[in-house]
Design an enzyme around this catalytic site. Structure first.
Site, mmCIF file in Angstrom:
data_model
loop_
_atom_site.group_PDB
_atom_site.id
_atom_site.type_symbol
_atom_site.label_atom_id
_atom_site.label_comp_id
_atom_site.label_asym_id
_atom_site.label_seq_id
_atom_site.Cartn_x
_atom_site.Cartn_y
_atom_site.Cartn_z
ATOM 1 C CE LYS A 207 -5.703 -13.097 -13.384
ATOM 2 N NZ LYS A 207 -4.534 -12.529 -11.451
ATOM 3 C CB SER B 235 -4.245 -11.617 -7.544
ATOM 4 O OG SER B 235 -4.660 -10.016 -7.765
ATOM 5 C CB SER C 259 -7.434 -9.810 -9.763
ATOM 6 O OG SER C 259 -6.027 -10.423 -10.183
HETATM 7 N N1 GLN Z 1 -5.979 -6.064 -5.661
HETATM 8 C C1 GLN Z 1 -4.605 -5.037 -6.185
HETATM 9 C C2 GLN Z 1 -5.026 -4.072 -7.217
HETATM 10 O O1 GLN Z 1 -6.190 -3.925 -7.425
HETATM 11 C C3 GLN Z 1 -3.707 -6.391 -6.724
HETATM 12 C C4 GLN Z 1 -4.064 -7.219 -7.719
HETATM 13 C C5 GLN Z 1 -3.089 -7.804 -8.493
HETATM 14 O O2 GLN Z 1 -2.422 -8.643 -7.402
HETATM 15 N N2 GLN Z 1 -2.926 -8.322 -9.170
HETATM 16 O O3 GLN Z 1 -4.451 -4.394 -8.029
#
Ligand code: GLN
Length: 485
Positions: free
Chosen positions: A79, A178, A154
């Protein structure tokens, strides 16, 4: 050579060990498939083809000298929130366009020490804020099962790269879901380790008390192999814990005798897609078949997880993202004064969701509101943590869904932040409590979209999570389905 891109780490290792394939061939096969397929999927932001082949040659040389570890010569993706020395690391943001870190994240450094090959860096929601990868400033990644749909987020690029056979495995990060949510939406395995299990050094911080790095793979065994490689104490991250790293593959057993599995009544929520509930309930029955004792448990503060997360995470983000001022990293918009330079650099460099989080977080931390919002949220966070502690006095694991729905359509939730935030309503509490969780494939809905089962364990309980996940996986064939591309 297309079948070379279907191998798990375990299978690739067996072929490499027997000399039936070289790392160069394996890497070349993946680079060719990226060339052929990633124009459609868009899982990569950067492909490091030349460097990958150099690393593959080096891995083949090491193997020729008798070295043999499961990851030696295996091509992976990472990532783009993880620093890679000399290789562009954008966090999916314009504000870091062209940024080449002077150092490599510990988790990647450990994989590279074992001889893993980096194919490139994967797309993500900007600074890991999102659930669909649509918040990337660069491209929209498509779900390999249905290219009109999102891969989740994400870590959507990582999940899509693994599902689409564009990497054998990947590293993602999970602050509120994420890793697990995109794994669920793409039909792969995604493990969020306990807070402190993996070093965060070189992970560009979103919410420092929640962020963890973990693997996305096509099998539970591969998740264990990846965790073996990346776990452990790192003197460069004081929040990484000095707890012994077991051999996680030794925990994998095909039965669940003696394991008590809790089903939290609060996790089958209104609005959940019926096919998701049905698949997860069937998976829980299967765990019972395998010898697990199933009990209902209660996590009474579940409702508070979303509001608490959306105070704590933006608060930490607003502080962490203060460093992006155009002076130290990435492009700078030069304007009349210092303040104007900061303002315009940040104004143009950050996308709308990142700005929304910075504003939410700054507000929650501001004098006069701190006690009412941030401090209160921290107190409720403790109650959420205690819910799990009490549940784990009665059970060894918790089983529930990962995401209330399967992959949604591109564009469907992007204009409605609350709707998007609800994508992670079943994963956030695990991060707030600092414990571990995995998503494994457990079925498909009426549109042939994958569904994930979440297994949650206590802090540093990765062995029992992996054991149960493995037992389930071995008794089903959901993980053997491949998206047609
Ligand atoms: N979807 C959640 C957010 O927008 C979690 C994102 C993540 O785990 N980085 O914060």
């Amino acid at each position: 050579m297309s079948d070379l891109t279907d191998l798990t780490i375990e299978e690739a290792h067996a072929l490499l060990q027997r000399g039936e394939v070289s790392s160069v061939e394996l890497t070349q096969a993946h680079l060719e498939r990226i060339e052929a397929v990633d124009g459609l999927i868009r899982s990569y932001l950067t492909v490091t083809a030349g460097q990958a082949l150099d690393q593959a040659r080096a891995a083949d040389a090491r193997r020729a000298e008798g070295e043999d570890t499961p990851l030696l010569g295996v091509p992976l993706s990472y990532k783009d929130v993880l620093c890679t020395r000399g290789v562009q690391t954008t966090c999916g943001s314009r504000i870091l366009e062209g940024y080449r870190p002077p150092y490599t994240a510990t988790a990647i450094e450990k994989l590279e020490a074992l001889g893993a090959v980096m194919l490139g860096k994967t797309n993500m929601d900007e600074f890991a804020m999102g659930s669909s990868t649509e918040n990337s400033a660069y491209v929209v990644t498509r779900n390999p099962w249905d290219t009109e749909r999102v891969p989740g987020g994400s870590s959507g690029g990582s999940a899509a790269s693994v599902a689409a056979r564009l990497a054998v495995a990947s590293l993602g990060t999970d602050t509120g879901g994420s890793i697990r949510q995109p794994a669920s939406l793409c039909g792969v395995v995604g493990l969020k380790p306990s807070y402190g299990r993996v070093s965060r050094y070189g992970l560009v911080a979103f919410a420092s008390s929640l962020d963890q790095i973990g693997p996305l793979t096509r099998s539970v065994t591969d998740a264990a192999l990846m965790l073996n490689a990346i776990a452990g104490h790192d003197p460069r991250d004081s929040t990484s814990m000095n707890v012994e790293v077991p051999d996680y593959t030794a925990a994998l057993r095909a039965d669940m005798q003696g394991l008590r599995v809790g089903v939290p009544r609060e996790y089958f929520i209104e609005g959940m897609q019926p096919a998701v509930e049905a698949a997860v309930r069937a998976a829980i029955d299967q765990l019972a078949e395998l010898g697990a004792e199933i009990r209902e448990v209660s996590l009474p503060h579940t409702d508070a997880a979303l509001p608490v997360y959306y105070l704590v995470a933006p608060a930490e983000a607003s502080a962490n993202l203060a460093r992006f001022d155009g002076v130290r990293y990435g492009p700078r918009v030069v304007a009349g004064s210092m303040w104007e330079t900061y303002r315009q650099t940040r104004g143009q460099g950050f996308g709308p969701e990142v700005k929304r989080r910075i504003m939410l977080g700054t507000y929650a931390l501001s004098a006069g509101y701190y006690d009412a919002y941030y401090l209160k949220a921290q107190k409720v966070r403790t109650l959420i943590k205690q819910d799990f502690e009490q549940a784990f006095e009665q059970v060894d694991l918790i089983a529930c869904p990962v995401s209330p729905t399967t992959a949604f359509r591109i564009g469907e939730r992007i204009d409605d932040p609350l709707q998007m935030y609800l994508s992670d309503v079943l994963t956030l509490a695990v991060n707030l409590a600092g414990i571990c969780g995995i998503s494994i494939p457990c079925g498909f809905d009426e549109n042939d979209l994958p569904i994930g089962l979440q297994l949650i364990g206590p802090a540093f309980g990765e062995e029992q999570v992996l054991r149960a996940a493995y037992a389930y996986e071995q008794s089903t064939d959901w993980h053997t389905r491949v998206p047609a591309l």
